[in-house]
Design a protein around this motif. Structure first.
Motif, PDB file in Angstrom:
ATOM      1  N   TYR A   1      10.345  14.481  -5.896  1.00 56.04           N
ATOM      2  CA  TYR A   1      11.533  13.385  -6.146  1.00 56.04           C
ATOM      3  C   TYR A   1      12.635  13.813  -5.296  1.00 56.04           C
ATOM      4  N   GLU A   2      12.902  15.084  -4.657  1.00 58.70           N
ATOM      5  CA  GLU A   2      14.040  15.428  -3.973  1.00 58.70           C
ATOM      6  C   GLU A   2      13.938  14.747  -2.499  1.00 58.70           C
ATOM      7  N   THR A   3      12.651  15.107  -2.067  1.00 53.20           N
ATOM      8  CA  THR A   3      12.615  14.632  -0.547  1.00 53.20           C
ATOM      9  C   THR A   3      12.135  13.305  -0.443  1.00 53.20           C
ATOM     10  N   THR A   4      11.759  12.562  -1.540  1.00 54.94           N
ATOM     11  CA  THR A   4      11.687  11.072  -1.518  1.00 54.94           C
ATOM     12  C   THR A   4      12.688  10.180  -2.292  1.00 54.94           C
ATOM     13  N   LYS A   5      14.024  10.914  -2.188  1.00 52.66           N
ATOM     14  CA  LYS A   5      15.090  10.304  -2.929  1.00 52.66           C
ATOM     15  C   LYS A   5      14.678   9.648  -4.119  1.00 52.66           C
ATOM     16  N   ASN A   6      14.175  10.520  -5.005  1.00 49.93           N
ATOM     17  CA  ASN A   6      13.781  10.019  -6.348  1.00 49.93           C
ATOM     18  C   ASN A   6      12.597   8.799  -6.442  1.00 49.93           C
ATOM     19  N   CYS A   7      11.681   8.863  -5.403  1.00 42.06           N
ATOM     20  CA  CYS A   7      10.777   8.235  -5.194  1.00 42.06           C
ATOM     21  C   CYS A   7      11.116   6.736  -4.784  1.00 42.06           C
ATOM     22  N   THR A   8      12.309   6.606  -4.061  1.00 45.39           N
ATOM     23  CA  THR A   8      12.615   5.124  -3.585  1.00 45.39           C
ATOM     24  C   THR A   8      12.304   4.956  -1.981  1.00 45.39           C
ATOM     25  N   LEU A   9      11.933   5.950  -1.427  1.00 42.87           N
ATOM     26  CA  LEU A   9      11.518   5.942  -0.074  1.00 42.87           C
ATOM     27  C   LEU A   9      10.166   5.239   0.109  1.00 42.87           C
ATOM     28  N   ALA A  10       9.717   4.290   0.892  1.00 44.40           N
ATOM     29  CA  ALA A  10       8.598   3.571   1.073  1.00 44.40           C
ATOM     30  C   ALA A  10       8.078   4.157   2.658  1.00 44.40           C
ATOM     31  N   GLY A  11       6.730   4.223   2.548  1.00 49.02           N
ATOM     32  CA  GLY A  11       6.136   4.257   4.001  1.00 49.02           C
ATOM     33  C   GLY A  11       5.548   5.527   4.176  1.00 49.02           C
ATOM     34  N   ALA A  12       5.501   6.637   3.372  1.00 48.41           N
ATOM     35  CA  ALA A  12       4.940   7.914   3.436  1.00 48.41           C
ATOM     36  C   ALA A  12       4.469   8.428   2.430  1.00 48.41           C
ATOM     37  N   LEU A  13       3.165   9.087   2.566  1.00 45.10           N
ATOM     38  CA  LEU A  13       2.421   9.697   1.519  1.00 45.10           C
ATOM     39  C   LEU A  13       2.293  10.977   1.473  1.00 45.10           C
ATOM     40  N   ASP A  14       2.530  11.954   0.532  1.00 48.64           N
ATOM     41  CA  ASP A  14       2.702  13.324   0.775  1.00 48.64           C
ATOM     42  C   ASP A  14       1.229  13.774   0.329  1.00 48.64           C
ATOM     43  N   ILE A  15       0.408  14.302   1.047  1.00 48.98           N
ATOM     44  CA  ILE A  15      -0.828  14.648   0.845  1.00 48.98           C
ATOM     45  C   ILE A  15      -1.104  16.094   0.938  1.00 48.98           C
ATOM     46  N   SER A  16      -0.202  16.965   0.445  1.00 55.32           N
ATOM     47  CA  SER A  16      -0.209  18.303   0.297  1.00 55.32           C
ATOM     48  C   SER A  16      -1.208  18.802  -0.410  1.00 55.32           C
ATOM     49  N   SER A  17      -1.193  18.141  -1.592  1.00 56.42           N
ATOM     50  CA  SER A  17      -2.308  18.372  -2.656  1.00 56.42           C
ATOM     51  C   SER A  17      -3.728  18.470  -2.294  1.00 56.42           C
ATOM     52  N   CYS A  18      -3.936  17.659  -1.172  1.00 59.53           N
ATOM     53  CA  CYS A  18      -5.219  17.510  -0.500  1.00 59.53           C
ATOM     54  C   CYS A  18      -5.515  18.270   0.805  1.00 59.53           C
TER      55      CYS A  18
ATOM     56  N   THR B   1       0.606  -1.027  -0.020  1.00 59.66           N
ATOM     57  CA  THR B   1      -0.144   0.043  -0.042  1.00 59.66           C
ATOM     58  C   THR B   1       0.797   1.325  -0.088  1.00 59.66           C
ATOM     59  N   LEU B   2       2.002   1.581   0.890  1.00 60.20           N
ATOM     60  CA  LEU B   2       2.841   2.601   1.106  1.00 60.20           C
ATOM     61  C   LEU B   2       4.121   2.014   0.385  1.00 60.20           C
ATOM     62  N   ALA B   3       4.358   1.085  -0.247  1.00 65.56           N
ATOM     63  CA  ALA B   3       5.496   0.743  -1.034  1.00 65.56           C
ATOM     64  C   ALA B   3       5.939   1.691  -1.889  1.00 65.56           C
ATOM     65  N   SER B   4       7.335   1.751  -2.017  1.00 70.36           N
ATOM     66  CA  SER B   4       7.814   2.841  -3.047  1.00 70.36           C
ATOM     67  C   SER B   4       7.631   2.435  -4.415  1.00 70.36           C
ATOM     68  N   PRO B   5       7.435   3.224  -5.537  1.00 68.11           N
ATOM     69  CA  PRO B   5       7.315   2.881  -6.645  1.00 68.11           C
ATOM     70  C   PRO B   5       8.289   1.633  -7.397  1.00 68.11           C
ATOM     71  N   VAL B   6       9.377   1.721  -6.766  1.00 68.84           N
ATOM     72  CA  VAL B   6      10.453   0.615  -6.902  1.00 68.84           C
ATOM     73  C   VAL B   6       9.765  -0.668  -6.817  1.00 68.84           C
ATOM     74  N   ASP B   7       9.113  -0.867  -5.622  1.00 65.99           N
ATOM     75  CA  ASP B   7       8.610  -2.177  -5.438  1.00 65.99           C
ATOM     76  C   ASP B   7       7.150  -2.505  -5.910  1.00 65.99           C
TER      77      ASP B   7
ATOM     78  N   GLN C   1       6.267  -0.363   8.142  1.00 63.53           N
ATOM     79  CA  GLN C   1       6.248  -1.002   6.859  1.00 63.53           C
ATOM     80  C   GLN C   1       6.905   0.231   5.734  1.00 63.53           C
ATOM     81  N   GLY C   2       7.605   1.128   6.453  1.00 66.16           N
ATOM     82  CA  GLY C   2       8.373   2.358   5.761  1.00 66.16           C
ATOM     83  C   GLY C   2       9.939   1.792   5.758  1.00 66.16           C
ATOM     84  N   SER C   3      10.627   2.759   4.903  1.00 63.58           N
ATOM     85  CA  SER C   3      12.073   2.492   4.469  1.00 63.58           C
ATOM     86  C   SER C   3      13.062   2.670   6.094  1.00 63.58           C
TER      87      SER C   3
END
Length: 468
Positions: A309-326, A292-298, A341-343
């Motif tokens: 991309y900068e704060t998530t280390k090019n979308c390799t971090l798992a376990g956190a969802l940026d909800i600023s847009s909502c 559910t909260l896995a990184s796009p790599v997995d 279940q996060g990095s």
């Protein structure tokens, strides 16, 4: 003549036993049809049904327990660039969703629309202390402005921070951090869940199931739309499933359950974990998968949930969802408590976190015949990001981007003893009684049939022997 009468009686007994056994066998599919028809009728969301009574009311208490993260070394973080060390304080418990659904309207397309009024009442007896307890926490305005403003504005931001005697961290009461306080930088009221009391979630449009019971409770529209507008992607913007409070009857444990949560601005799925007993009622436990909260790599499906991309280390971090847009632009990240279940990186740059599957996972206990959720625990952690900035004094010693936990909540509800007894009396006991009748008739019929048949052949053999 006597022998003949006995044989006739035994033959009649065999026929009677066969009839009873057949009746018991017939009752199995017939009984199942009766149960299925009754459950489907009562599962429709319309006045007069069991589903409607549970759906519309607010009799089952829903609580939100909060654990706040107290930063133990704020000066070392600002002056030396040390990793923050946190210690959770809680629970501080509030009764929420104690108000029934409002503005309920039934529509011609077999949907019902409503809003969920929101409110929170502090429960001292279920809390470790009063709302006036204080914590050292991230300065929401500083972290928010840092995230939202371009680097060219950082010198101006630093001047504002210094002129208001603000820093990267602040001391706030539990009540202030959760529900709002007047911020000296923004000159406005801010808080993790502000505004809350007196607001509402929705409106929702859900299918009643009247024309198709498999669609009951599935969300048709949220805030008037059939899809979200937060993620700019067809897949991530889908509104799937129900709100999690109920599902279609006759749940298949091999099929995941889908539900939408406005708290995390997305739909998720839960998979069968185990069959359990809840106050004498058999339930299926469903929980979120690590994917559910896995990184796009997995999990490539999560690519559209990666916003920075900068704060998530090019979308390799798992376990956190940026909800600023909502969340009105507030730079909030949602995760499971303690980054479960996060990095590993998330727990390396914040000390004092201890994820535990049993205490930090989200789950639902669903009664499989009706599809009603009888017990659940929704566990969510709110985090904010801060990072290095050479032109901001309180951030120029920070070495890397840090996702700092602010608080995590456990929203939970379970059926009370009165509801459990009613549930067992009105549904479970009737199904059990029907099954008992089916089995008694089938077993008794088979026994009578074979006993009479065996006795008949014994009498017949004895009669032949006497004649010989």
């Amino acid at each position: 003549m006597g022998c003949f009468s006995i044989k006739c009686g035994l033959l009649a007994g065999s026929v009677f036993g066969a009839v009873i056994a057949i009746l018991g066998g017939i009752l199995i599919p017939v009984g199942d049809m009766i149960i299925e028809r009754t459950v489907k009728k009562e599962a429709v969301i319309e006045p007069g049904t069991t589903a409607y009574d549970n759906w519309a009311s607010s009799e089952i208490a829903v609580y939100r327990q909060f654990w706040l993260f107290d930063v133990k070394n704020p000066q070392q973080v600002v002056q030396e660039g040390a990793f923050p060390e946190v210690q959770e304080k809680g629970p501080y418990t509030y009764k929420t969703r104690y108000l029934p659904k409002a503005n309920v309207t039934f529509n011609p397309n077999n949907t019902a629309s409503f809003v969920l009024p929101m409110g929170a009442i502090f429960e001292p007896s279920m809390s470790v202390g009063p709302e006036e307890d204080t914590v050292t926490t991230l300065n929401l305005a500083v972290a928010g402005a840092y995230s939202l403003l371009p680097p060219a504005s950082h010198i101006l931001l630093d001047m504002v921070i210094n002129s208001t005697n603000s820093s990267l961290f602040q001391h706030r009461t539990v009540k202030e951090l959760l529900w709002g306080y007047n911020d000296p930088i923004l000159k406005d009221t801010i808080g993790l869940f502000s505004p809350y009391n007196g607001t509402s979630d929705g409106p929702y449009n859900v299918f009643t199931g009247k024309d198709d019971i498999s669609k009951v409770s599935i969300i048709d529209r949220w805030r008037g739309e059939t899809k979200l507008s937060f993620w700019n992607d067809t897949y991530c913007d889908m509104i799937n499933g129900t709100d999690g409070s109920s599902f279609a009857p006759f749940v298949d444990k091999d099929v995941p359950l889908y539900f939408f949560s406005s708290d995390i601005c997305r739909s998720v799925s839960a998979s069968y974990e185990a069959t359990m007993k809840l106050k004498g009622i058999e339930v299926y436990r469903y929980s979120l998968l690590p994917s559910t909260l896995a990184s796009p790599v997995d999990n490539p499906d999560n690519k559209c949930f990666c916003r920075n991309y900068e704060t998530t280390k090019n979308c390799t971090l798992a376990g956190a969802l940026d909800i600023s847009s909502c969340s009105d632009g507030r730079p909030v990240f949602i995760s499971l408590p303690h980054f479960l279940q996060g990095s590993e990186y998330l727990r390396q740059v914040v000390l004092g976190l201890h994820p535990d599957e049993e205490h930090h996972k989200t789950f639902l206990d669903v009664e499989p015949i009706t599809g009603f959720t009888l017990n659940f625990a929704k566990r969510i952690q709110a985090n904010m990001m801060y990072g290095p900035a050479k032109d901001i004094t309180v951030l120029n010693k920070v070495k890397d981007y840090t996702l700092l936990p602010l608080a995590w909540l456990n929203e939970t509800a379970t059926l009370d003893d009165k509801t459990a007894d009613m549930f067992k009396r009105e549904l479970i006991s009737r199904i059990d009684m029907l099954e008992i009748v089916q089995q008694v008739l089938l077993i008794a019929g088979v026994i009578i049939f074979f006993v009479c048949l065996i006795a008949f052949f014994c009498v017949r053999r004895k009669s032949k022997t006497n004649l010989g």
